[in-house]
Design an enzyme around this catalytic site. Structure first.
Site, short mmCIF file in Angstrom:
data_model
loop_
_atom_site.label_atom_id
_atom_site.label_comp_id
_atom_site.label_asym_id
_atom_site.label_seq_id
_atom_site.Cartn_x
_atom_site.Cartn_y
_atom_site.Cartn_z
N GLU A 191 9.84 3.42 -6.30
CA GLU A 191 10.77 2.30 -6.46
C GLU A 191 12.14 2.76 -5.96
O GLU A 191 12.41 3.96 -5.90
CB GLU A 191 10.88 1.90 -7.94
CG GLU A 191 9.58 1.49 -8.58
CD GLU A 191 9.00 0.22 -8.00
OE1 GLU A 191 9.79 -0.65 -7.58
OE2 GLU A 191 7.77 0.10 -7.93
N TYR A 219 5.93 4.51 2.94
CA TYR A 219 5.02 3.37 2.73
C TYR A 219 4.11 3.15 3.94
O TYR A 219 3.13 2.42 3.86
CB TYR A 219 5.82 2.10 2.46
CG TYR A 219 6.28 1.94 1.02
CD1 TYR A 219 7.40 2.61 0.55
CD2 TYR A 219 5.58 1.12 0.14
CE1 TYR A 219 7.82 2.45 -0.77
CE2 TYR A 219 5.99 0.95 -1.17
CZ TYR A 219 7.11 1.61 -1.62
OH TYR A 219 7.51 1.45 -2.93
N VAL A 259 7.08 -13.67 2.32
CA VAL A 259 6.34 -13.60 1.06
C VAL A 259 7.26 -12.96 0.05
O VAL A 259 7.78 -11.87 0.27
CB VAL A 259 5.05 -12.75 1.20
CG1 VAL A 259 4.34 -12.66 -0.15
CG2 VAL A 259 4.13 -13.33 2.26
N SER A 319 7.66 -12.38 -4.30
CA SER A 319 7.16 -12.62 -5.66
C SER A 319 8.28 -12.52 -6.68
O SER A 319 8.32 -13.29 -7.63
CB SER A 319 6.04 -11.63 -5.98
OG SER A 319 6.45 -10.32 -5.66
N ASN A 320 9.20 -11.59 -6.47
CA ASN A 320 10.27 -11.40 -7.45
C ASN A 320 11.53 -12.10 -6.94
O ASN A 320 12.33 -11.52 -6.23
CB ASN A 320 10.48 -9.89 -7.63
CG ASN A 320 11.68 -9.55 -8.49
OD1 ASN A 320 12.22 -10.41 -9.20
ND2 ASN A 320 12.13 -8.32 -8.39
N ARG A 323 18.74 -10.52 -0.38
CA ARG A 323 17.72 -11.17 0.46
C ARG A 323 17.62 -12.66 0.18
O ARG A 323 17.38 -13.45 1.10
CB ARG A 323 16.36 -10.49 0.26
CG ARG A 323 15.81 -10.54 -1.15
CD ARG A 323 14.49 -9.80 -1.24
NE ARG A 323 13.95 -9.85 -2.59
CZ ARG A 323 12.84 -9.24 -2.96
NH1 ARG A 323 12.15 -8.52 -2.09
NH2 ARG A 323 12.41 -9.30 -4.20
N ASN A 371 14.04 -5.56 -1.61
CA ASN A 371 14.66 -6.09 -2.83
C ASN A 371 16.02 -5.46 -3.10
O ASN A 371 16.82 -5.96 -3.89
CB ASN A 371 13.73 -5.94 -4.04
CG ASN A 371 13.42 -4.48 -4.38
OD1 ASN A 371 14.18 -3.57 -4.06
ND2 ASN A 371 12.30 -4.24 -5.04
N GLU A 411 6.22 -1.70 2.13
CA GLU A 411 5.06 -2.38 2.72
C GLU A 411 5.45 -3.73 3.31
O GLU A 411 4.69 -4.30 4.09
CB GLU A 411 3.94 -2.52 1.69
CG GLU A 411 4.04 -3.68 0.70
CD GLU A 411 5.15 -3.54 -0.33
OE1 GLU A 411 5.63 -2.41 -0.53
OE2 GLU A 411 5.54 -4.58 -0.93
N LYS A 412 6.63 -4.22 2.95
CA LYS A 412 7.09 -5.49 3.55
C LYS A 412 7.20 -5.33 5.07
O LYS A 412 6.89 -6.25 5.81
CB LYS A 412 8.43 -5.89 2.96
CG LYS A 412 8.30 -6.23 1.48
CD LYS A 412 9.64 -6.31 0.81
CE LYS A 412 9.48 -6.58 -0.68
NZ LYS A 412 8.83 -5.43 -1.40
#
Ligand SMILES: *[C@@H]1O[C@H](CO)[C@@H](O)[C@H](O)[C@H]1NC(C)=O
Ligand SMILES: *[C@@H]1O[C@H](CO)[C@@H](O)[C@H](O)[C@H]1NC(C)=O
Length: 355
Positions: free
Chosen positions: A132, A163, A187, A189-190, A197, A240, A249-250
């Protein structure tokens, strides 16, 4: 086995059938011998140290995020031999290295670390493991002087596990671009309005249609990211938080593995260029405003040769997306096996990781 009627079955089978009693007796004998052998006390293998070929034990003190997983066989999976991965704390004494996942360490606190007696073996390496970013790593303070090695996405970690990475192909080969029918995907999620962003997205979407997938947007079937994104020309690989080497991985999976051109928001362009070709991505910092970025993406949409230039590197490199967590564990084991007897302690964990 049914006896074959004469002539209708091959001679080989007939012969075998005739010998069935001999065969059965042979098998029984072998089984008895094996049984006797297993009952014999085996001579203990005496561990020898320092030679290549020795097995080392790498102990996972916590399974990341409290989720137990089956541990892999590093030799079969990655051709890394001599590793025993274990999550069995009973092996603490024999472990050559012990891995501590930061999130779980923060959860349990320093009291959760192994404590003597017996004392910590001098040769044992304690490895701090975190993927992280500093913004999402609470509890970094007070960890100086505890660990011997770091393992993270930062290139200056003792064990660097990004990654993803590019590896050069032995021979250049043509790259086939998937058919593109859509423009920009994202994409997420958070969703957090405070994140740079989300703020950037809000401005960009004023000038350009963006398909948003995830919690706040279009539904995405688990595991279908690459397939979905591959229909898009561009992917918003927005991290993030913005930190040195924090490229996830983004970029590697969602954009590169899907053959979409990444539009990145993360560390600076120069930081990305340490890992990927300058002409493989678009950085939001390349444009004075989201509006001008939108104008450029619309230009590329209409101008095929210019768009295709973002794939020029593809006939020389292949994209590797790192697989959590097997690859990480095997990597650290390989590093342990090839490490000398150097002694090291990480003194300023927080200031290093936050820099
Ligand atoms: C596996 O590793 C050994 C020793 O490092 C090496 O000689 C061999 O070429 C590797 N095999 C493959 C398939 O990569
Ligand atoms: C690991 O760190 C501890 C704590 O500072 C230290 O006592 C030990 O010598 C180190 N071991 C190695 C192999 O670096």
């Amino acid at each position: 086995m049914e006896p074959c009627p004469r002539r209708s079955c091959p001679r080989r089978w007939r012969r075998l059938w005739r010998r069935r009693w001999a065969l059965a007796a042979g098998l029984l004998g072998a089984a008895l011998a094996l049984f006797a052998c297993l009952r014999q006390p085996q001579p203990r293998r005496v561990p020898t140290t320092g030679r290549a070929g020795d097995e080392v034990t790498v102990l996972l003190w916590w399974e990341p995020f409290g989720r137990p997983r089956r541990l892999t066989d590093c030799r079969r999976r990655y051709n890394v031999s001599g590793c025993r991965l274990s999550a069995d704390r009973g092996r603490l004494g024999e472990a050559r290295a012990v891995l501590f996942h930061h999130r779980d360490l923060a959860l349990h606190g320093a009291q959760g670390l192994p404590r003597g007696p017996p004392p910590r073996p001098q040769r044992q390496l304690w490895v701090w493991m975190n993927f992280e970013s500093p913004s999402h790593s609470p509890g970094l303070q007070g960890l100086g002087g505890v660990f011997n090695w770091t393992m993270s996405y930062r290139r200056d970690s003792d064990v660097f596990v990004p990654y993803g990475y590019l590896h050069a192909l032995p021979q250049p080969r043509p790259f086939a671009l998937p058919r593109k029918t859509r423009l920009v995907a994202w994409v997420i999620s958070n969703w957090n309005e405070e994140h740079a962003r989300v703020r950037y997205y809000r401005q960009l979407k004023e000038h350009l249609a963006i398909d948003v997938y995830g919690a706040q947007g279009l539904a995405l079937v688990e595991g279908s990211v690459v397939k979905t994104v591959s229909a898009y020309k561009f992917y918003l690989a927005f991290e993030n938080s913005q930190h040195t080497d924090y490229i996830t991985e983004k970029l590697w999976r969602n954009a590169f593995a899907a053959s979409a051109v990444p539009v990145v928001l993360g560390p600076r362009r120069a930081n990305y260029e340490r890992f990927i070709p300058a002409n493989s991505f678009i950085h939001v910092d390349d444009f004075p405003s989201p509006r001008l970025l939108a104008t450029y993406l619309k230009f590329l949409d209409k101008n095929k040769p210019s768009y295709r230039r973002y794939f020029a590197w593809r006939n020389k490199y292949e994209v590797h997306v790192t697989s959590f967590w097997d690859e990480h564990y095997c990597k650290v084991c390989e590093a342990v096996r090839t490490a000398g007897n150097q002694v090291k302690t990480v003194r300023n964990l927080a200031s290093w990781f936050e820099s």
